[in-house]
Design a protein around this motif. Structure first.
Motif, short mmCIF file in Angstrom:
data_model
loop_
_atom_site.label_atom_id
_atom_site.label_comp_id
_atom_site.label_asym_id
_atom_site.label_seq_id
_atom_site.Cartn_x
_atom_site.Cartn_y
_atom_site.Cartn_z
N LEU A 125 -20.22 -6.08 4.73
CA LEU A 125 -20.66 -5.19 3.65
C LEU A 125 -21.57 -5.90 2.67
CD1 LEU A 125 -17.38 -3.19 3.01
CD2 LEU A 125 -19.42 -2.45 4.23
N ARG A 126 -21.28 -7.17 2.40
CA ARG A 126 -22.21 -7.92 1.54
C ARG A 126 -23.59 -7.99 2.20
NH1 ARG A 126 -17.68 -11.48 0.79
NH2 ARG A 126 -18.61 -13.08 2.12
N GLY A 129 -25.33 -4.63 2.10
CA GLY A 129 -25.80 -4.40 0.74
C GLY A 129 -27.07 -5.18 0.47
N ALA A 130 -27.10 -6.43 0.87
CA ALA A 130 -28.31 -7.25 0.69
C ALA A 130 -29.48 -6.65 1.47
CB ALA A 130 -28.04 -8.68 1.14
N GLN B 109 -38.13 -9.50 1.56
CA GLN B 109 -37.06 -8.74 0.90
C GLN B 109 -37.55 -7.38 0.42
OE1 GLN B 109 -34.00 -9.26 1.01
NE2 GLN B 109 -33.21 -7.79 -0.47
N GLN E 109 -14.74 -7.06 -2.34
CA GLN E 109 -16.02 -6.40 -2.09
C GLN E 109 -15.96 -4.91 -2.43
OE1 GLN E 109 -18.81 -7.71 -1.71
NE2 GLN E 109 -20.09 -5.96 -1.15
N GLY E 132 -23.52 2.51 -12.02
CA GLY E 132 -24.31 2.08 -10.87
C GLY E 132 -23.53 1.28 -9.85
N ASP E 135 -21.70 1.95 -4.70
CA ASP E 135 -21.75 1.29 -3.40
C ASP E 135 -20.56 0.34 -3.20
OD1 ASP E 135 -23.99 2.48 -2.42
OD2 ASP E 135 -25.34 0.82 -2.80
N ARG E 136 -19.90 0.01 -4.27
CA ARG E 136 -18.75 -0.90 -4.17
C ARG E 136 -17.42 -0.14 -4.19
NH1 ARG E 136 -20.14 -6.20 -5.94
NH2 ARG E 136 -18.05 -6.79 -5.30
N ARG F 126 -31.45 -10.26 -2.94
CA ARG F 126 -30.42 -10.16 -1.89
C ARG F 126 -29.03 -10.18 -2.51
NH1 ARG F 126 -33.86 -13.89 1.01
NH2 ARG F 126 -32.45 -15.62 0.60
N GLY F 129 -28.30 -6.95 -4.34
CA GLY F 129 -28.02 -5.92 -3.34
C GLY F 129 -26.61 -6.06 -2.80
N ALA F 130 -26.20 -7.28 -2.48
CA ALA F 130 -24.84 -7.51 -2.00
C ALA F 130 -23.82 -7.11 -3.06
CB ALA F 130 -24.66 -8.97 -1.61
N MET F 131 -24.16 -7.33 -4.33
CA MET F 131 -23.28 -6.92 -5.44
C MET F 131 -23.32 -5.41 -5.68
SD MET F 131 -23.99 -9.68 -8.47
CE MET F 131 -24.38 -11.39 -8.03
N GLY F 132 -24.34 -4.74 -5.14
CA GLY F 132 -24.45 -3.29 -5.32
C GLY F 132 -24.87 -2.87 -6.71
#
Lengths: 226, 226, 226, 226, 226, 226
Positions: A125-126, A129-130, B109, E109, E132, E135-136, F126, F129-132
């Motif tokens: 999922l990380r 998301g990235a 990216q 996550q 925001g 997504d998490r 990146r 994005g991973a953190m959303g």
């Protein structure tokens, strides 16, 4: 003879490497040799972020030693060291996770991921998301097998089909991604049983790398511009 | 001899078709013939959603007549009829917009799009939203040329470079997509001048279609399962 | 007398057109005549993107012939030709899918869609992505009826209620959208049985089109500014 | 005679209420009387979240006293008390911010907001995030006028046009929303000068409320089901 | 002696306030006194947006009277008046919902929320959208208890554990948030039973407020700059 | 005496470590000693993903040797090895990038990042994005200084202020994050000059780690449940 595409299996299992080598056979007609290497310093299998991260240093060394490489594929679903290797070389570098997702997005509206272990899902999922593709994710489900059952081809295949069907019926997946390397031999059977297209990530990544090589496509162009 | 990949240019310009044909030359070593067709019933150029939508019916007919096709590429940035053709055939069908975006996402990216006309941008945004990739979009900018200037290769190239530099410097693009078919001859020069990787969409789509063909990958598997 | 709002049913079923005509009755007090037309060239029902796309050309012709139209509604959940018709005319053009979503977003935090056929769901998701509203989507579920059962009003209603309850209880929907035209007669019963507000898309679209007409609101203003 | 739609201006300015009343004139042919009320307990203008929140208690009382209301519009861009009033009544309740956004999304791919004061922008963004529509937002820009200049109609109009042009040219807006109540008289001029459709939020909200009333559409149906 | 952190419980239950006071005990070593106040004018419990909004006016007054406050926590999951109080004071203001989410995002996550009442979920989703962070979000599930059962500590705890397990197993949560104030005494037991980290929102908010105080961190700096 | 919080600077610069040590001084009243360590095996500065990834192995060893640690902070903006260290230990592990973002989200609606080098921005994106959290990002801008100018405190501060003002005025940032460790001494001046709250990431991370320690909060609870 053309320079080869190098596929690095960052775990130390020769069996997995052999599986990858067989998986990319249909791409051997693309005019570039494909060479699959095993990272001797890697763990037997990669199950945690820690294990994945610790493969990066030896993987970078192994890649650096392939002076005739036309490009690279990192063959662990998790793409450890993908951007580090892109920092090290201007040649095309493809990760099997990234490539399998981008390929799946051309085959169905929502993709489902068949994970081997439940602990991998937060890592996936990380990454998704990235990549910015979470709106296309139907679900990510683990096989739910213990180590003993994973050793059984029959039980593994049955679990992959069962998981694929759940991704299709409960989560709404239109295309499936196999969330690990070295299991390409099951692809056709999963497609047959679920009725969904299935992306095998090493195949997807090798195809993308060969395309990049043929087209002179790379992540970094600044130096070329000098 | 292998069945060919069919690339359909849905506008009626033979010059554009010839440009596409030249663009995919580096992929002719992949072992599958590539055949580029012009849609005689198409408009001279596609500038609106209406024009794009009206190509679908004749394009479906043209595709249907290619009984020996191994797969299809629809070569208009906007992918008119992409899903309609996927309804019509089980063979791989790739759109140049979709393929160029998925390819760009492996090269940087954030991607920037060089659009020919400002009116195309809302159409692009609808597509990128449907693809779920807006978080990766740096910007989409039009050349800002009138019809007369677009006819000049020098002015077109200069405008593409200027637009590419704006996408890089103002919008933060790390990779560029050429937002139309038939201009592959400028790719290397734009890469040189902007220092960014540039994706030519017909090349990206043809490579992806050839990969799908080699791997037996398609959007629909249900029938195969029967 | 005022110019009419034209509602085009892009399938060839007069029964569906009659259902739409009845559905918009409560809006006949808004001071603008509402005229419902059947697209004779359309298929009996629209079940695929290919069928939807092939209605666009004759729909544009039919619309063009309505010289006294005050505005248009395209009455197929999928909004085929919505943007093409907006290219063709400056008058208000509303799609029932878009209008129903925008209406639902004012009635509940997450919307659920009752789809007729499972194959429609990926099309819906592409549209909702293009609209940028996926964060508000609770779920999209198909009735799961065969053609024979769909012909039965009782079985259809029961399936719509069952699907609505699943969207509410499993997916967390706070408002429901009926994912097809011509079934407005069931709206009150579904609201009663699920306890949720239900949006009938032809009603939502006609209301929005009448509002646009009254307010002089349109998607294109440039020409007016000349 | 039909029950009226009640529009509540939550600030205490009768001038603003009169402007709203004039703005909704084109909707008076929809068959339902429209009555505009001023919240005497409100501040002269609403410039902060604190001011907005403090209007909720008296607004709820004022609404509660309108026993013959057919529905409600809360006429402050920020929609203070929107969900509180929905808790208090089963009748349709529409906020001008929400309605203007949903209307704009049917008129252009990306919307731009003309804010009066820069301090409002974070509030707007929180709302647009709650609505889930940030992917459609082109930009939100404030007029940049001091209080003295805001009192001048000429300077206000000029600033709105200048801001609209920036939203169009720099941010890529295809449709504009006027980010406050009571300025409908400028709508046509901004449309003329920018060439973009402009949504006046009180008009959009009243139209939507009238549509809900005509169709028996409300946010809460549970009680109806009893 | 240092100025205190003021935690305001916006409902009128002294029992809840006492629970909050006990919950933040582990933070009393941070060098700043923590004082918990009950909003006498608040409702016995806050179950709707209307009830939440109506606490804002008296809460702002209560906060304003705390002239020696070093900072504030608003202790209702829903953060009523969070931004209003930030308009009123330059001192740090933390809401327990916002703080618990930001804390949870560093612990897993995807977060799951244990809501008390189903009616709260749309409110939560609006907030998470404004933040925001959708997504998490793994899921938001209500306990499904009637008022009588909520009064039973045993039944409440059992329901929280059951809900937590559903969030983990069905929705894929890696961390849980307790969606209300005053239940910190159950945190350890839920962690033990679910095997997941659990965030108690008053603890998370108080810790964040104390951090802001120690670091001189606040939402508004403009005045400081004068 | 309590076990200490260990902050690891993964580059080899003792000056940076000293800066971090000074930055967290205001948190030394929280009752837990704070010990800052320099990773001798690290590079002088971390400017690429490759350099960041190569710090992970020695960082994990260094962390493992701190047997009395109460928790860890990884003090490089990029959070190298964050999840690997969370795999290695059950104690709280906080990354300065993640913590600074979560802190900033409580201080302003949109955050801006002051990056040192332009090459870091894709890495940041990146991570975000991973953190959303991309919907909350206003912009990420680099100082645009050469190495020589970065050595000058005056030029660095001036560039940070200039960049902060651009993030505020062009990108709409309401809060700023300093995108590197070891520059806390400039925080107050940047706040003063830009009028925006500024988050120094080492401070934010240390505060969060101390909070986790005090509350017994950790990313992994399964073992505790045994």
């Amino acid at each position: 003879m053309n320079n080869p595409l190098i596929i690095i299996n960052p775990n130390s299992s020769e069996t997995v490497t052999a599986g990858i080598d067989a998986a990319v056979d249909p791409l051997r007609g693309f005019g570039v040799p494909i060479k699959c290497l095993t990272l001797a310093a890697g763990p037997k299998g990669i199950e945690s972020q820690m294990q994945a991260d610790l493969t990066i240093a030896p993987m970078l060394e192994l890649a650096d030693a392939q002076t005739d490489a036309a490009g690279f594929v990192i063959a662990c679903f998790g793409d450890p060291g993908l951007h580090a290797l892109r920092d090290q070389t201007d040649k095309p570098v493809v990760g099997i996770q990234e490539a399998s997702v981008m390929t799946a997005l051309t085959l169905g509206q929502r993709f489902g991921v068949i994970a081997i272990m439940p602990g991998s899902i937060p890592r996936h999922l990380r990454s998704f998301g990235a990549m910015g593709v979470l709106d296309r994710l139907a679900g990510d489900r683990a096989l739910g097998l213990g180590v003993a059952d994973l050793a059984s081809a029959d039980k593994s295949l049955a679990a992959m089909i069962r998981t694929g069907n759940q991704l299709r019926d409960i989560d709404g997946a239109n295309v499936l991604i196999m969330g690990c390397a070295g299991m390409a031999q099951y692809r056709a059977q999963i497609e047959g049983a679920t009725g969904l297209p299935v992306v095998e990530p090493c195949q997807a990544a090798a195809a993308m790398a060969l395309s990049h090589i043929a087209l002179g496509q790379s992540h970094r162009k600044t130096k070329h511009a000098e």
